[in-house]
Design a protein around this motif. Structure first.
Motif, PDB file in Angstrom:
ATOM      1  N   GLN A 150      -7.343  -2.891   1.605  1.00  7.11           N
ATOM      2  CA  GLN A 150      -6.646  -1.932   0.950  1.00  7.11           C
ATOM      3  C   GLN A 150      -5.732  -2.661   0.012  1.00  7.11           C
ATOM      4  O   GLN A 150      -5.746  -1.942  -1.299  1.00  7.11           O
ATOM      5  CB  GLN A 150      -5.970  -0.933   1.762  1.00  7.11           C
ATOM      6  N   THR A 159       0.739  -1.213  -0.019  1.00  6.68           N
ATOM      7  CA  THR A 159      -0.027   0.042  -0.190  1.00  6.68           C
ATOM      8  C   THR A 159       0.935   1.342  -0.080  1.00  6.68           C
ATOM      9  O   THR A 159       0.605   2.125  -0.779  1.00  6.68           O
ATOM     10  CB  THR A 159      -0.951  -0.108   1.356  1.00  6.68           C
ATOM     11  N   HIS A 209     -10.352   5.410   1.950  1.00  8.19           N
ATOM     12  CA  HIS A 209      -9.369   4.967   0.791  1.00  8.19           C
ATOM     13  C   HIS A 209     -10.258   4.414  -0.284  1.00  8.19           C
ATOM     14  O   HIS A 209      -9.920   4.467  -1.403  1.00  8.19           O
ATOM     15  CB  HIS A 209      -8.831   3.673   1.277  1.00  8.19           C
ATOM     16  N   PHE A 210     -11.515   3.883  -0.175  1.00  7.71           N
ATOM     17  CA  PHE A 210     -12.362   3.319  -1.242  1.00  7.71           C
ATOM     18  C   PHE A 210     -12.775   4.670  -1.940  1.00  7.71           C
ATOM     19  O   PHE A 210     -13.047   4.796  -3.196  1.00  7.71           O
ATOM     20  CB  PHE A 210     -13.563   2.437  -0.622  1.00  7.71           C
ATOM     21  N   THR A 255     -10.945   3.814   6.422  1.00 11.53           N
ATOM     22  CA  THR A 255     -10.937   2.698   5.409  1.00 11.53           C
ATOM     23  C   THR A 255     -11.960   3.164   4.476  1.00 11.53           C
ATOM     24  O   THR A 255     -11.601   3.079   3.094  1.00 11.53           O
ATOM     25  CB  THR A 255     -11.549   1.518   5.849  1.00 11.53           C
ATOM     26  N   CYS A 313     -16.211  -4.750   3.128  1.00 11.56           N
ATOM     27  CA  CYS A 313     -15.106  -4.283   4.320  1.00 11.56           C
ATOM     28  C   CYS A 313     -15.840  -3.499   5.580  1.00 11.56           C
ATOM     29  O   CYS A 313     -15.620  -3.878   6.681  1.00 11.56           O
ATOM     30  CB  CYS A 313     -13.931  -3.556   3.801  1.00 11.56           C
ATOM     31  N   LEU A 340      -7.917  -3.648  -2.701  1.00 13.94           N
ATOM     32  CA  LEU A 340      -8.349  -2.517  -3.550  1.00 13.94           C
ATOM     33  C   LEU A 340      -7.356  -1.997  -4.534  1.00 13.94           C
ATOM     34  O   LEU A 340      -7.540  -1.450  -5.455  1.00 13.94           O
ATOM     35  CB  LEU A 340      -8.740  -1.162  -2.634  1.00 13.94           C
TER      36      LEU A 340
END
Length: 501
Positions: A242, A197, A314-315, A311, A293, A245
């Protein structure tokens, strides 16, 4: 020379004496980890023990949530200081830097920075013998303004140390490891996912390759081996999501890039609609992964309240990047005439607004000190993405003002600018947002309150009304312009100031 990881987790075949009819298996002798190459800052007298404990506690309570490469339950101050003084020094450096904000650096911060960076330079020509060393380099990279080179070095250290092996061993263990070895495997797997990441965040939007390793080292099927482990924590669930993703986003951008080449060869409305449909489908996949998630985090009994917000950010950021990829090579002015471009632009602005609200909301959910109590302790990529979302909302709202609460948007940008101006490493972002807010208000004809923060951001506030004459309707100057700069794949923070769209 056998390293710590190889000595503890080597799964190689045992030595067999060919002279004997019946092969005998030799017992694997475990070697102790090598001694620490550098003394800690406490041992060198650079910081008192009580101050070091307070700074380490501050790091684990705030900055750790943005880059959870350590385990807040097992990685205590005594354990980290005993196993790796460099890792302790990196945590103290980040905490001291965040605590000082935009004020002049203290002597303690200068000493911690020289010690941490000096060991990092020494690691360029040394052999990696501990997982802690990789963690220290990754922590320094995540909270650095120029993260690409140190993040690449951290990834190279992880590859040299074979940190991609632990998650495979957790997925298909050959035997039941001891408790200490099991903890080392979990820590190695967590560190490897954090490196993935980190490297992706440092390369994203820069044109550099985001996958320096092969697909065998990132297998989605291996991720449940870490998240379902008894020694895992809620941050491991978010970290695995993540990484998934990252894989989803890379595949989506690769497929969209190939389809874009076909679209350029055969332009047309039908092809453009198909491309828009692909972008929206990938965005839907990101939303589905985010919901999955969120459900997993909600079912965890010890999940902190700040983790779902980080989280979801991040999405949202990944969804925003997919939408901006669909707008690549097009001008915002095309949204006035092209319905497909308009749909992408409005969707991108909505996602940027949602991401900005998540960032502002998460800033006040961990501490009682308000918004600045958590955002000024964030890593550099979080600060950059927050400023980017604010600038994107302002830029799109100049062209498409419908459906936007202008007063609320200007207020959010002002709050974010105030935070960034006082945050270490983000002062430039805050000043750019401050001026962007002024230009946007002048463009829309809003009377705002100007604060005298320059050149001393932390000085007393002096307010004065700035009368601004309203501009002509937005549709007239937009239609008069025939040439406009196309949208780049990733806008820089100075785009708002240099572009005249």
């Amino acid at each position: 020379m056998q390293t710590e990881f190889e000595a503890n987790h080597s799964g190689g075949a045992p030595h067999i004496n060919p002279s004997k009819s019946q092969p005998q298996r030799m017992a694997r002798k475990r070697r102790p980890p090598p001694p620490n190459a550098f003394p800690s800052v406490v041992e060198k007298g650079l910081v008192r023990g009580s101050v070091a404990k307070a700074l380490f506690q501050l790091y684990m309570e705030t900055s750790h949530a943005f880059f959870p490469i350590l385990d807040s339950t097992t990685d205590t101050y005594d354990l980290v200081s005993r196993e790796s003084p460099w890792t302790l020094n990196a945590c103290l450096y980040v905490a001291c830097r965040a605590q000082g904000g935009s004020s002049p650096p203290s002597q303690l911060f200068i000493d911690l920075a020289e010690e941490a960076h000096g060991i990092a330079r020494s690691s360029l020509f040394a052999i990696t013998t501990k997982t802690r060393a990789v963690q220290a380099m990754a922590i320094l990279s995540a909270f650095s303004m120029n993260a690409y080179l140190p993040a690449s070095h951290a990834m190279a250290m992880g590859i040299e140390f074979n940190l991609h092996v632990p998650i495979k061993m957790l997925f298909s263990p050959s035997s039941r490891p001891a408790e200490e070895e099991d903890l080392a495997l979990v820590a190695g797997a967590r560190t490897w996912l954090s490196l993935i990441t980190l490297h992706h965040a440092s390369c994203r939007g820069s044109g550099r390759p985001t996958r320096p390793i092969d697909d065998e080292s990132i297998q989605i099927s291996h991720l449940p081996a870490l998240t379902s482990h008894t020694l895992s924590n809620p941050f491991d669930i978010a970290l695995a999501a993540q990484v998934g993703l990252v894989v989803l986003q890379d595949n989506a951008l690769s497929n969209l890039g190939m389809f874009r080449k076909q679209m350029n060869e055969a332009p047309g409305g039908n092809v453009t609609s198909l491309f828009l449909g692909m972008v929206m489908r990938y965005c839907l996949d990101v939303k589905n992964a985010a919901r999955e998630c969120e459900v997993r985090l909600a079912s965890h009994p010890s999940c902190p309240s700040i983790l779902p917000l980080i989280t979801q950010r991040h999405f949202k950021q990944a969804e925003l990047e997919l939408l901006l990829h669909g707008m690549r090579g097009r001008s915002l002015l095309e949204a006035l005439t092209d319905s497909n471009v308009r749909e992408l632009v409005l969707a991108a602005r909505q996602v940027a607004q949602d991401c900005l609200q998540l960032i502002l909301h998460q800033s006040g959910s961990l501490r009682d000190a308000g918004i600045r109590g958590i955002l000024d302790k964030a890593n550099h990529s979080t600060l950059l993405e927050a400023a980017f979302c604010a600038l994107l909302v302002l830029k799109v709202s100049k062209v498409l003002p419908d459906g936007v609460d202008v007063q609320s948007t200007v207020g959010d940008v002002r709050i974010l600018a105030d935070i960034l101006i006082k945050t270490a490493g983000a002062e430039t972002f805050g000043k750019i947002l401050w001026f962007a807010r002024l230009f946007f208000s002048a463009f829309t004809g809003i009377i705002i309150t100007v604060y005298n923060r320059f050149p001393r951001p932390t000085g007393p506030l002096q307010t004065s009304l700035l009368p601004i004459q309203p501009r002509a309707p937005l549709t007239q100057p937009m239609e008069m312009r025939t040439q406009a700069a196309p949208i780049s794949p990733t806008w820089t923070l100075s785009t708002f100031l240099t572009s005249k769209d």
